[in-house]
Design an enzyme around this catalytic site. Structure first.
Site, PDB file in Angstrom:
ATOM      1  N   TYR A  98       0.822  -1.204   0.000  1.00  0.00           N
ATOM      2  CA  TYR A  98       0.000   0.000   0.000  1.00  0.00           C
ATOM      3  C   TYR A  98       0.861   1.261   0.000  1.00  0.00           C
ATOM      4  O   TYR A  98       0.468   2.292  -0.563  1.00  0.00           O
ATOM      5  CB  TYR A  98      -0.964   0.002   1.180  1.00  0.00           C
ATOM      6  CG  TYR A  98      -2.138  -0.923   0.962  1.00  0.00           C
ATOM      7  CD1 TYR A  98      -3.264  -0.491   0.267  1.00  0.00           C
ATOM      8  CD2 TYR A  98      -2.118  -2.226   1.422  1.00  0.00           C
ATOM      9  CE1 TYR A  98      -4.340  -1.337   0.050  1.00  0.00           C
ATOM     10  CE2 TYR A  98      -3.177  -3.085   1.212  1.00  0.00           C
ATOM     11  CZ  TYR A  98      -4.286  -2.642   0.522  1.00  0.00           C
ATOM     12  OH  TYR A  98      -5.341  -3.479   0.292  1.00  0.00           O
ATOM     13  N   GLU A 140      -7.971  -7.376   5.369  1.00  0.00           N
ATOM     14  CA  GLU A 140      -7.147  -8.434   4.774  1.00  0.00           C
ATOM     15  C   GLU A 140      -6.372  -9.204   5.837  1.00  0.00           C
ATOM     16  O   GLU A 140      -6.219 -10.432   5.736  1.00  0.00           O
ATOM     17  CB  GLU A 140      -6.207  -7.817   3.739  1.00  0.00           C
ATOM     18  CG  GLU A 140      -6.955  -7.351   2.492  1.00  0.00           C
ATOM     19  CD  GLU A 140      -6.262  -6.242   1.721  1.00  0.00           C
ATOM     20  OE1 GLU A 140      -5.025  -6.091   1.863  1.00  0.00           O
ATOM     21  OE2 GLU A 140      -6.953  -5.512   0.974  1.00  0.00           O
TER      22      GLU A 140
END
Length: 399
Positions: A98, A140
């Site tokens: 990310y 996640e």
């Protein structure tokens, strides 16, 4: 959620960012893959990148997330986030990636919008990004923990069935001889193959057997035509993968699953084309559970010969006490079959009970049409659930 100052800035700049988001995401992917070419080779779907659909889906999700934060400052769009997180987890996306995405995405924003990206604007959109990214990382992480970690596992092909001229079903067992983890009907697995150029491409395929099977089963439609690399994995599986070969599979993921309980709740399972796969798994699960409520099974296809898993469709429905089949075929419908109709799916003549929960899977035009018909019949939008194969171009519109 979003701070008041950032919310005001995002609200003011959203039209400009949304108007340029397509160009921003195009430049983002170009920069990302130039810096990290292995991501395009071994993680991202090269077919979707070539077609531009992944860029559209990313643009839509960013715009939808920002719009939701501005319109609902005390909430977040958990349904949208969960869908993205399941797909990311099936691919093995890590928290560290990310930061890499942030670097290249914001470089693209500055490149496209130039001086309009003041420090205040940059800070506001940075807040939007990290709200979305951190929420996805948390979801996640939970998904990985529930499945004993991420990663791919090697499986051996023990059966292959040619369902139609263009659909093959693969049945696999763990190559290590270990247990087969259970799943929920409607979920999918990521399947990784090594192609001739050395790329390790990954695709998601819905599990097409009911939970509880000692094997893992998924069905693949071969994609014809189009510019390479469109369909490169489906064609590889059809041409090169046979009994005795091995594939690497993820754990099952996906949020299009039957609701818990409600043995008497009326259900509608609607599919078109290869969208039949999760619906057949759901139907099998209902048959195994002895579901007592009304079940409407709706499917559209080009012809009976191209209707994959039709025998399973019919067999599972036959085990339910109150199920009915409604099949539409563009050509070749058998007028002697009560379930057959000619043309496109049309629910006008079908009584849909009050309180029906609907599950849809198929091409976007099909799902949009069925959803509109169901809402017209009084089905609550919250009770209509869907699955899109490939980038979710509907996600931003549905919220």
């Amino acid at each position: 959620m979003l701070s008041e100052q950032s919310a005001a800035t995002v609200r003011a700049t959203l039209p400009v960012v949304a108007g340029a988001i397509g160009e921003i995401t195009e430049r983002f992917y170009a920069g990302l893959f130039a810096a990290r070419p292995e991501l395009l080779r071994d993680l991202f779907n090269r077919g979707n990148q070539a077609a531009g659909t992944q860029r559209q889906a990313l643009a839509g999700s960013i715009a939808a997330f920002a719009t939701y934060l501005v319109d609902h400052p005390d909430e977040r769009p958990d349904a949208m986030l969960a869908r993205i997180a399941h797909k990311h987890a099936s691919l093995g996306v890590t928290a560290e990636q990310y930061a890499l995405v942030h670097e290249h995405l914001f470089a693209a924003i500055v490149e496209v919008l130039g001086e309009a990206v003041t420090p205040e604007v940059a800070a506001a959109w940075d807040e939007v990004y990290w709200l979305m990214a951190n929420a996805l990382v948390a979801i996640e992480k939970r998904l990985y923990e529930e499945r004993g970690g991420g990663g791919l596992r090697e499986w051996e092909v023990v059966g292959r069935v040619e369902e139609t001229a263009d659909v093959a079903t693969f049945r696999l067992r763990p190559a290590d001889g270990g247990p087969v983890p259970d799943f929920r009907a409607g979920q999918y697995v990521s399947v990784q193959v090594e192609l001739a150029d050395g790329a390790r491409q990954i695709r998601q395929y819905s599990l097409s057997a009911a939970p509880g099977s000692p094997l893992r089963q998924f069905s693949v439609k071969r994609v014809h035509g189009g510019a390479a690399p469109d369909g490169e994995v489906s064609n590889h599986l059809h041409a090169r993968v046979h009994v005795g070969d091995r594939l690497r599979l993820s754990a099952p993921y996906g949020d299009l699953v039957l609701g818990e309980g409600g043995a008497g709740v009326p259900l509608l399972l609607a599919s078109a084309g290869i969208g039949v796969t999760p619906m057949v798994a759901m139907l099998g699960q209902l048959a195994d559970r002895g579901h007592e409520g009304r079940v409407l099974v709706v499917h559209g296809d080009r012809s009976p010969a191209e209707h994959a898993l039709r025998a399973d469709h019919e067999a599972y429905a036959g085990k339910l006490p109150d199920a009915s089949l409604h099949f539409w075929y563009e050509t070749g419908a058998d007028d002697t079959e009560e379930s057959h109709r000619t043309g496109l799916v049309d629910l006008a003549g079908i009584a849909v009970p009050n309180g029906t929960r609907a599950y849809l899977c198929g091409p976007l035009p099909f799902m949009r049409a069925v959803r509109a018909q169901l809402i017209g019949k009084g089905v609550a939008p919250a009770d209509i659930h869907y699955e899109v194969f490939g980038p979710d171009l509907w996600l931003a519109q549905q919220g």
